[in-house]
Design an enzyme around this catalytic site. Structure first.
Site, short mmCIF file in Angstrom:
data_model
loop_
_atom_site.label_atom_id
_atom_site.label_comp_id
_atom_site.label_asym_id
_atom_site.label_seq_id
_atom_site.Cartn_x
_atom_site.Cartn_y
_atom_site.Cartn_z
N SER A 147 16.21 20.94 -10.89
CA SER A 147 17.00 21.63 -9.86
C SER A 147 17.28 20.66 -8.72
CB SER A 147 16.20 22.83 -9.31
OG SER A 147 16.82 23.38 -8.17
N TYR A 160 8.87 26.13 -4.41
CA TYR A 160 9.80 25.75 -5.49
C TYR A 160 10.12 24.26 -5.40
CZ TYR A 160 13.73 26.26 -8.75
OH TYR A 160 14.58 26.15 -9.82
#
Length: 263
Positions: A147, A160
């Site tokens: 990501s 995250y």
């Protein structure tokens, strides 16, 4: 297995292949299974939700393998199933996710623990299990879906960010370690992708999840990322698209999203 088991087209691209795709019950993983099977690949679709996998297998011809990638016994069973069916030349580590948007001061240990286990340890366990098979093939491919959260931190994203930074570091090390085995390692780093469950699972509220995409003209879709994955894994094997960062035009940077006024 050897490289002759992966036919190539006249332009050198892999015309067919065999792959394990994790996180296949929804979103990018599901779209990747659909695209690769449509192109003639044999695909082992892996996720925890057996009912969704069976439906996907019925529609696409994929092989459903219900498994939790963080569970050692499940990973061993997955490897046994794939080995018995003739093996693979490509591993797509797509499974992952985010939970919570709390800042570090309010971090929930259980959310951080889950994100690390799924994004990092799960990816490691599946990769470790299949490395001997992919090395033996002679022209194996591992693609890790990370990501843009692994590129830069942002408020409310620390957990995250930490998981994706770790997964990205593992991917970079793996590329160095496995080049001597002619095993290419690809990383795809998506930005804002509108999928059915990512934001919902992270926020736990349908309205809040929908608001993530409010006013954004044409966010990326699962199919967009699946198309990029398919392109990368079918390129001639000597071509390694090491890192592919992909964002919608409306997201020129991780911290900047262009939103149009809502009517």
């Amino acid at each position: 297995m050897d490289s002759s088991s992966t036919p190539t087209s006249t332009d050198g691209r892999a015309s067919t292949g065999s792959a394990v795709v994790t996180g296949a019950s929804t979103g990018i993983g599901e779209a990747t299974v659909r695209l690769l099977t449509a192109r003639g690949w044999r695909v082992f679709a892996v996720a925890r939700r057996a009912d969704r996998l069976e439906a996907l297998a019925t529609e696409t011809g994929a092989v459903a393998v219900p498994a939790d990638i963080t569970d050692d016994d499940d990973v061993a069973r997955l490897l046994t199933t794939v080995t018995a069916a003739g093996g693979i030349d490509t591993l797509v580590n797509n499974a992952g996710g985010a939970r919570g948007v709390e800042r570090v001061a309010d971090a929930r240990t259980e959310d951080w623990d889950w994100m690390y286990r799924v994004n990092v340890l799960g990816t490691m366990k599946v990769t470790r299990a299949f490395l001997p098979m992919l090395r033996a093939h002679g022209e194996g491919t591992i693609l890790n879906l990370t990501s843009t959260a692994g590129l830069v931190g942002y408020e409310g994203g620390a957990g995250y960010n930490a998981a994706k930074f770790a997964e990205r570091g593992m991917t970079q090390a793996l590329r160095l370690e496995e080049a001597e085995h002619n095993l290419r390692v690809i990383e795809v780093l998506p930005g804002l992708v509108r999928t059915p469950e990512f934001a919902l699972n992270r926020l736990g509220d349908a309205a809040a999840a929908e608001n993530v995409y409010a006013g954004v003209e044409k966010p990326l879709t699962s199919e967009d990322i699946a198309d990029i994955i398919a392109y990368a894994v079918t390129a001639p094997h000597h071509v390694n698209l090491d890192e592919i960062v992909v964002r919608p035009v409306a997201q020129p940077a991780a911290h900047k999203v262009i939103r149009k006024p809502l009517d």
